[in-house]
Design an enzyme around this catalytic site. Structure first.
Site, short mmCIF file in Angstrom:
data_model
loop_
_atom_site.label_atom_id
_atom_site.label_comp_id
_atom_site.label_asym_id
_atom_site.label_seq_id
_atom_site.Cartn_x
_atom_site.Cartn_y
_atom_site.Cartn_z
CB CYS A 1 35.63 -6.81 94.53
SG CYS A 1 37.17 -8.04 94.06
CG HIS B 1 35.06 -15.46 99.07
ND1 HIS B 1 33.71 -14.45 98.77
CD2 HIS B 1 35.87 -14.79 98.39
CE1 HIS B 1 33.43 -13.91 97.12
NE2 HIS B 1 34.52 -14.42 97.13
CG ASP C 1 41.53 -13.08 95.20
OD1 ASP C 1 42.40 -12.27 94.02
OD2 ASP C 1 40.96 -12.32 96.22
CB CYS D 1 41.14 -12.00 99.15
SG CYS D 1 39.58 -12.01 98.93
CB THR E 1 36.16 -8.35 100.26
OG1 THR E 1 36.55 -9.58 99.57
CG2 THR E 1 35.82 -7.38 99.76
O1 PYC Z 1 40.01 -8.50 96.57
O2 PYC Z 1 37.76 -8.90 97.22
C1 PYC Z 1 38.65 -9.02 96.80
C2 PYC Z 1 38.13 -9.79 96.35
C3 PYC Z 1 37.33 -11.17 95.91
C4 PYC Z 1 37.45 -11.87 95.06
C5 PYC Z 1 38.25 -11.59 94.84
N1 PYC Z 1 39.43 -10.78 95.17
#
Ligand code: PYC
Length: 328
Positions: A92, A212, A238, A242, A244
């Protein structure tokens, strides 16, 4: 009199609006030699604690939990297992930035490089004096380009499947405005795409669930290359761009020769916060970490800011009918 079953010591932060709840004390010991073993033990024995920490009334669907562990890899400052309302996340990005800022708040670390161990590999973070934090993520790659999925409500939708520490389906042509006042429609579109992926048995490598969905639009704002909307497993979107998901995007840009190594990419999320990303091609030694990787594998780096918003203790009492959260 009620007796207390658990006291969880936590720090809440947000990274570009997306919350992270770091649990640093009070969680039972996880048995295992590796962080993957510990994750397995967590799932088998303490999933009710995940729900207690994340779900209402102690949490909410948007929260990402980060259980802090001692590292099993000597290179790492700490281990971390990320989880949310639906289950567990491999990596994450926003959560990693949240953990580093929370550890700095606790004065456990200072500016500099700190490695964290996650179930999908080691990540290198750099905390700067200006409060920004960059995360050199796990090796990331595009697995399949322009995969067609028949979505009953929308028709044929094309998307790339990419790994950025979690599996993503990245869609540019979806007919939606990526705007904060359109999150309900965006959420529905992502849910429909996700259901169609499941129905079509479309997965990441080795059958990995694509959990996702990431929608993109060009940006008209100066210094922003792209806007996104990311639906997380558990159906919350999100609030950050995000980490990832931005890594998965960088992998696709690299595979299409649309962004050169070391060049900056400014990814904005639907509420307006942004991450800066860049990548290098992975070297063989970086790929030794885990598994087999395709030729176009990159090492993405994303950079953002997080802010601490609460330092508190969650209490779980034995007579509380919602001690394990409200499961919906
Ligand atoms: O920032 O990788 C991320 C992430 C994954 C799910 C929510 N945030």
């Amino acid at each position: 009199m009620a007796s207390t079953l658990y006291n969880f010591e936590i720090i809440d932060s947000h990274t570009g609006g997306e919350p992270t709840r770091m649990v640093y004390d009070g969680f039972p010991a996880l048995v295992g030699d590796t962080i993957q073993d510990k994750l397995h033990y967590f799932k088998q024995h303490f999933d009710h604690l995940r729900q207690s920490i994340i779900l209402e009334p102690r949490g909410n669907d948007v929260l990402v939990g980060a259980l802090l562990l001692s590292a099993t890899d000597p290179k790492a400052t700490a281990g971390v297992i990320f989880f949310n309302n639906a289950g567990y996340l491999g990596m994450c990005g926003h959560g990693t930035i949240g953990v580093i800022i929370s550890l700095a708040y606790q004065q456990k670390i200072t500016a500099g490089e700190h490695w964290l161990e996650t179930p999908v590999g080691l990540v290198k973070t750099t905390l700067r004096d200006d409060g920004s934090c960059s995360v050199q993520n796990v090796p990331s790659y595009r697995y399949k380009k322009e995969v067609e999925v028949n979505v009953p409500e929308l028709g044929v939708i094309r998307g790339d499947i990419a790994w950025g520490g979690n599996w993503f389906f990245l869609v540019s042509e979806h007919g939606q405005d990526i705007a904060a006042n359109n999150v309900e429609a965006l959420t529905q579109v992502c849910i429909q795409i996700k259901q169609a992926l499941v129905a079509g048995n479309i997965t990441g490598k080795d059958g990995g669930e694509i959990d996702h969905i990431e929608l993109f639009a060009d940006s008209t704002e100066a210094n922003i290359d792209s806007k996104n909307f990311v639906l997380c497993p558990g159906a919350a979107y999100d609030r950050s761009p995000c980490g990832t998901g931005t890594s998965a995007k960088l992998a696709c840009l690299a595979a299409d020769n649309k962004l050169a190594p070391e060049h900056l990419w400014h990814q904005q999320g639907v509420v307006g916060s942004s991450f800066t990303g860049s990548y290098q091609y992975a070297t063989p030694s970086q790929l030794d970490q885990m598994g087999a990787y395709p030729d176009n594998t990159i090492i993405p780096t994303i950079c953002g800011h997080a802010y601490v918003c609460a330092e508190t203790r969650l209490i779980v009492q034995d007579n509380d009918p919602f001690k394990w959260g409200i499961a919906t």
